[in-house]
Design a protein around this motif. Structure first.
Motif, PDB file in Angstrom:
ATOM      1  N   SER A  60      -6.356  12.731  -7.073  1.00  0.00           N
ATOM      2  CA  SER A  60      -6.733  12.309  -8.359  1.00  0.00           C
ATOM      3  C   SER A  60      -5.933  13.034  -9.612  1.00  0.00           C
ATOM      4  O   SER A  60      -6.099  12.616 -10.696  1.00  0.00           O
ATOM      5  CB  SER A  60      -8.139  12.860  -8.502  1.00  0.00           C
ATOM      6  OG  SER A  60      -8.233  14.189  -8.424  1.00  0.00           O
TER       7      SER A  60
ATOM      8  N   TYR B 259      -1.961   0.774  -4.570  1.00  0.00           N
ATOM      9  CA  TYR B 259      -1.583  -0.474  -4.465  1.00  0.00           C
ATOM     10  C   TYR B 259      -0.862  -1.198  -5.276  1.00  0.00           C
ATOM     11  O   TYR B 259      -1.174  -1.058  -6.351  1.00  0.00           O
ATOM     12  CB  TYR B 259      -3.054  -1.391  -3.954  1.00  0.00           C
ATOM     13  CG  TYR B 259      -3.935  -0.618  -2.857  1.00  0.00           C
ATOM     14  CD1 TYR B 259      -5.043   0.349  -3.347  1.00  0.00           C
ATOM     15  CD2 TYR B 259      -3.724  -0.430  -1.452  1.00  0.00           C
ATOM     16  CE1 TYR B 259      -5.716   0.833  -2.503  1.00  0.00           C
ATOM     17  CE2 TYR B 259      -4.298   0.163  -0.584  1.00  0.00           C
ATOM     18  CZ  TYR B 259      -5.582   0.935  -1.406  1.00  0.00           C
ATOM     19  OH  TYR B 259      -6.316   1.729  -0.387  1.00  0.00           O
TER      20      TYR B 259
ATOM     21  N   ARG C  25      -5.799   1.719  -7.409  1.00  0.00           N
ATOM     22  CA  ARG C  25      -5.738   3.195  -6.777  1.00  0.00           C
ATOM     23  C   ARG C  25      -7.139   3.372  -6.097  1.00  0.00           C
ATOM     24  O   ARG C  25      -8.177   2.956  -6.693  1.00  0.00           O
ATOM     25  CB  ARG C  25      -5.107   4.351  -7.550  1.00  0.00           C
ATOM     26  CG  ARG C  25      -6.209   4.652  -8.676  1.00  0.00           C
ATOM     27  CD  ARG C  25      -5.531   5.711  -9.486  1.00  0.00           C
ATOM     28  NE  ARG C  25      -5.301   7.040  -8.847  1.00  0.00           N
ATOM     29  CZ  ARG C  25      -4.538   8.085  -9.170  1.00  0.00           C
ATOM     30  NH1 ARG C  25      -3.583   7.890 -10.303  1.00  0.00           N
ATOM     31  NH2 ARG C  25      -4.430   9.102  -8.568  1.00  0.00           N
ATOM     32  N   ASP C  26      -7.056   3.983  -4.849  1.00  0.00           N
ATOM     33  CA  ASP C  26      -8.483   4.424  -4.570  1.00  0.00           C
ATOM     34  C   ASP C  26      -8.310   5.894  -4.148  1.00  0.00           C
ATOM     35  O   ASP C  26      -7.675   6.106  -3.156  1.00  0.00           O
ATOM     36  CB  ASP C  26      -8.836   3.658  -3.361  1.00  0.00           C
ATOM     37  CG  ASP C  26     -10.100   3.761  -2.606  1.00  0.00           C
ATOM     38  OD1 ASP C  26     -10.536   4.964  -2.999  1.00  0.00           O
ATOM     39  OD2 ASP C  26     -10.505   3.023  -1.790  1.00  0.00           O
ATOM     40  N   ASP C  27      -9.121   6.571  -4.977  1.00  0.00           N
ATOM     41  CA  ASP C  27      -8.815   8.091  -4.797  1.00  0.00           C
ATOM     42  C   ASP C  27      -9.645   8.612  -3.686  1.00  0.00           C
ATOM     43  O   ASP C  27      -9.059   9.450  -3.029  1.00  0.00           O
ATOM     44  CB  ASP C  27      -9.264   8.884  -5.925  1.00  0.00           C
ATOM     45  CG  ASP C  27      -8.458   8.731  -7.294  1.00  0.00           C
ATOM     46  OD1 ASP C  27      -8.785   9.298  -8.268  1.00  0.00           O
ATOM     47  OD2 ASP C  27      -7.234   8.233  -7.051  1.00  0.00           O
TER      48      ASP C  27
ATOM     49  N   LYS D 145      -9.443   7.251  -0.893  1.00  0.00           N
ATOM     50  CA  LYS D 145      -8.623   6.745   0.372  1.00  0.00           C
ATOM     51  C   LYS D 145      -7.235   7.448   0.137  1.00  0.00           C
ATOM     52  O   LYS D 145      -6.255   7.332   0.960  1.00  0.00           O
ATOM     53  CB  LYS D 145      -8.409   5.611   0.635  1.00  0.00           C
ATOM     54  CG  LYS D 145      -9.821   4.932   0.812  1.00  0.00           C
ATOM     55  CD  LYS D 145      -9.641   3.270   1.293  1.00  0.00           C
ATOM     56  CE  LYS D 145     -10.831   2.657   1.740  1.00  0.00           C
ATOM     57  NZ  LYS D 145     -10.587   1.303   2.115  1.00  0.00           N
TER      58      LYS D 145
ATOM     59  N   SER E 224       0.885  -1.412  -0.078  1.00  0.00           N
ATOM     60  CA  SER E 224      -0.119   0.062   0.164  1.00  0.00           C
ATOM     61  C   SER E 224       1.012   1.341  -0.064  1.00  0.00           C
ATOM     62  O   SER E 224       2.100   1.206   0.577  1.00  0.00           O
ATOM     63  CB  SER E 224      -0.897   0.121   1.299  1.00  0.00           C
ATOM     64  OG  SER E 224      -1.650  -1.062   1.170  1.00  0.00           O
TER      65      SER E 224
END
Length: 124
Positions: free
Chosen positions: A30, A80, A72-74, A76, A21
């Motif tokens: 973003s 990853y 990716r998790d924008d 959060k 992570s």
């Protein structure tokens, strides 16, 4: 100024899996192109994978394709790297990297921001 902190490294047996992570702060996530590089002992740092701003495009080094998945998790502010079918030659320090607009996604010099790295060791 973007700060990157990696986590999730460790010791795993060959054939196993790990998920790295990368937590990002200090920028508009973003708008940031994310990636991973690695450096094995005695070797130069090499490109592993990258993911575009929207997540719509991903890029992999040839030897990692099919085994590694970048995401990716924008929401959060996180990226990853899911690694599977790990091999002893995957042993390295893995670095999370970021760039506003890399011209060449596999080029080390295109990434302005680097984490401190997380060690991944794959035993045979």
């Amino acid at each position: 100024q973007v700060q990157l902190v990696e986590s999730g490294g460790g010791l795993v047996q060959a054939g196993g899996s790990l998920r790295l992570s990368c937590a990002a702060s200090g920028g508009t996530f973003s708008n940031i192109f994310m990636g991973w590089f690695r450096q094995a002992p005695g070797k130069e740092r090499e490109f592993v994978a990258a993911i575009s701003w929207s997540g719509s495009s991903t890029y992999y080094a040839g030897s990692m394709k099919g085994r590694f998945t970048i995401a990716r998790d924008d929401a959060k502010n996180a990226a990853y790297l899911q690694m599977s079918s790990l091999k002893p030659e995957d042993t390295a320090v893995y670095y999370c990297v970021a760039s506003i607009r890399p011209r060449t996604v596999w080029s080390l010099s295109e990434y302005n921001y680097w984490g401190l790295g997380t060690q991944v060791t794959v035993s045979s």
